[in-house]
Design a protein around this motif. Structure first.
Motif, PDB file in Angstrom:
ATOM      1  N   UNK A   1     -18.071 -13.237  32.421  1.00 14.76           N
ATOM      2  CA  UNK A   1     -17.413 -14.535  32.260  1.00 14.76           C
ATOM      3  C   UNK A   1     -18.260 -15.493  31.433  1.00 14.76           C
ATOM      4  N   UNK A   2     -19.566 -15.537  31.713  1.00 13.37           N
ATOM      5  CA  UNK A   2     -20.441 -16.438  30.955  1.00 13.37           C
ATOM      6  C   UNK A   2     -20.528 -15.997  29.495  1.00 13.37           C
ATOM      7  N   UNK A   3     -20.598 -14.691  29.262  1.00 12.96           N
ATOM      8  CA  UNK A   3     -20.627 -14.203  27.886  1.00 12.96           C
ATOM      9  C   UNK A   3     -19.325 -14.525  27.150  1.00 12.96           C
ATOM     10  N   UNK A   4     -18.195 -14.453  27.852  1.00 12.40           N
ATOM     11  CA  UNK A   4     -16.924 -14.833  27.236  1.00 12.40           C
ATOM     12  C   UNK A   4     -16.914 -16.308  26.861  1.00 12.40           C
ATOM     13  N   UNK A   5     -17.489 -17.153  27.720  1.00 17.61           N
ATOM     14  CA  UNK A   5     -17.603 -18.577  27.404  1.00 17.61           C
ATOM     15  C   UNK A   5     -18.439 -18.768  26.145  1.00 17.61           C
ATOM     16  N   UNK A   6     -19.565 -18.095  26.084  1.00 20.14           N
ATOM     17  CA  UNK A   6     -20.455 -18.238  24.925  1.00 20.14           C
ATOM     18  C   UNK A   6     -19.797 -17.719  23.645  1.00 20.14           C
ATOM     19  N   UNK A   7     -19.069 -16.602  23.748  1.00 21.47           N
ATOM     20  CA  UNK A   7     -18.388 -16.067  22.567  1.00 21.47           C
ATOM     21  C   UNK A   7     -17.281 -17.003  22.094  1.00 21.47           C
TER      22      UNK A   7
END
Length: 377
Positions: A32-38
């Protein structure tokens, strides 16, 4: 972040040295955090700053932060019964607020130190307004220092509501089911008013208390109720479907041409809700991930709240400076991800963990002294 701070506490380990926490939750939270960053690095960066070179790869779906709120609500249910409601509430505040303050101050300093021409240059008033989270009530008047911070006041209000409900009959049994249905159906019923009414007072109150996001918290609680067999599958499916409808309505945007739906983000969040539910209900994924990979996933999950708080605005500045000297957009995106991770690690170890430890010790010490005085009377 939202991140999920109640899952970033110091991990208790078994004799083997391995974490007792399910790796599946760390995988979901890290994803989820990586999706936010992407989303921020590949899409929102050039949407907000169109003068930057377009990205080679774009992820245009706003999904990660919404799912983090779902997970946050689920773990609120898991942890709220461990001790008193007051200690639970204090622990959540001690986990959320100090790193938020640290992040705002750091981002403010960087924005002034490495100012980008024609970009928002915050004043001291902007610093205080952001620390007070006034943008949550009137975003047109009080600008975000970092747009990711919209989740923080919602979590503060959500944890406060959970603690208050837990101390009453409305936080247990059938009454909490009624509360959940009201929390998801009332926003759906008032949605036509929200998109049509131009009253500033109405918008300030409704948006300030996050009515259009309540379904995310309801989804998290419903997943906990179903995974612990407090409600049946059909009841859970109906409640989750109502939450998905709330998400679909939320993702309509007012434009001069009328309302436009962001179905990509809606579908992604709905799929994510199902993934969270299956993660809660199903077995751990520890057989899928080798220990060397699981250790790295746990490491990132442990700093994810800090990463969430500091990656966006400072990341945009890093990308802009690299763009000015002709660095490839893909490398710019990588630089934002690396910078956000490094700053998140620093914030976690310098602020989040030590302040949480100090504040919880202070609370427990005060509680012990109060019990001692009571026993002596």
């Amino acid at each position: 972040m939202a991140g999920v701070p109640e899952m970033t506490a110091t991990r208790k380990t078994q004799a083997s040295g391995r974490s007792k926490r399910k790796i599946s939750w760390d995988v979901v939270r890290t994803s989820c955090v990586l999706l936010v960053m992407c989303y921020h690095s590949t899409f929102l960066s050039t949407y907000l700053h169109p003068e930057m070179t377009p990205r080679n790869v774009v992820f245009p779906y706003q999904v990660g932060a919404s799912l983090l709120l779902v997970i946050s609500a689920y773990f609120a249910c898991v942890t709220i019964g461990r001790g008193t409601a007051l200690r639970y509430w204090w622990g959540r505040m001690a986990r959320l607020f100090p790193p938020f303050v640290g992040a705002v101050v750091v981002i403010f300093a960087v924005m002034r130190w490495v100012a980008v021409e024609a970009w928002f240059y915050p004043s001291l008033n902007d610093l205080w307004w952001n620390l007070l989270m006034l943008w949550n009530w009137k975003p047109a008047d009080y600008w975000f220092i970092d747009g990711s911070h919209w989740t923080v006041p919602l979590q503060l209000m959500g944890f406060t509501a959970a603690a208050l409900l837990f101390r009453t009959r409305w936080g247990h049994g059938r009454r909490i089911i009624l509360v959940l249905w009201a929390a998801v159906l009332v926003p759906i019923a008032q949605w036509p008013v929200r998109v049509a009414d131009k009253s500033e007072l109405y918008r300030t109150i409704v948006d300030g208390i996050g009515v259009h996001r309540w379904h995310l918290f309801v989804a998290g609680v419903a997943i906990w109720l179903w995974s612990t067999r407090r409600i049946g599958l059909l009841h859970f499916a109906a409640m989750l479907a109502a939450c998905m409808l709330g998400q679909a309505l939320h993702n309509y945007t007012e434009t001069p041409e009328g309302l436009i739906a962001d179905w990509g983000s809606t579908v992604a969040v709905c799929i994510g809700m199902v993934v969270v539910a299956l993660t809660a209900f199903g077995p751990d994924w520890n057989r899928i991930f080798p220990e060397w990979l699981a250790g790295r996933i746990r490491w990132f999950a442990g700093i994810s709240y800090g990463v969430f708080l500091v990656h966006q605005t400072i990341g945009y500045i890093v990308m802009k400076k690299l763009d000015e000297i002709g660095v490839d957009p893909l490398l710019q995106t990588a630089a934002m991800l690396v910078t956000g991770t490094a700053l998140g690690w620093t914030l976690t170890h310098a602020v989040e963990r030590p302040t949480h430890k100090f504040l919880m010790r202070a609370y427990d010490g005060l509680a012990t002294r109060r019990r001692t005085r009571s026993s002596e009377v």
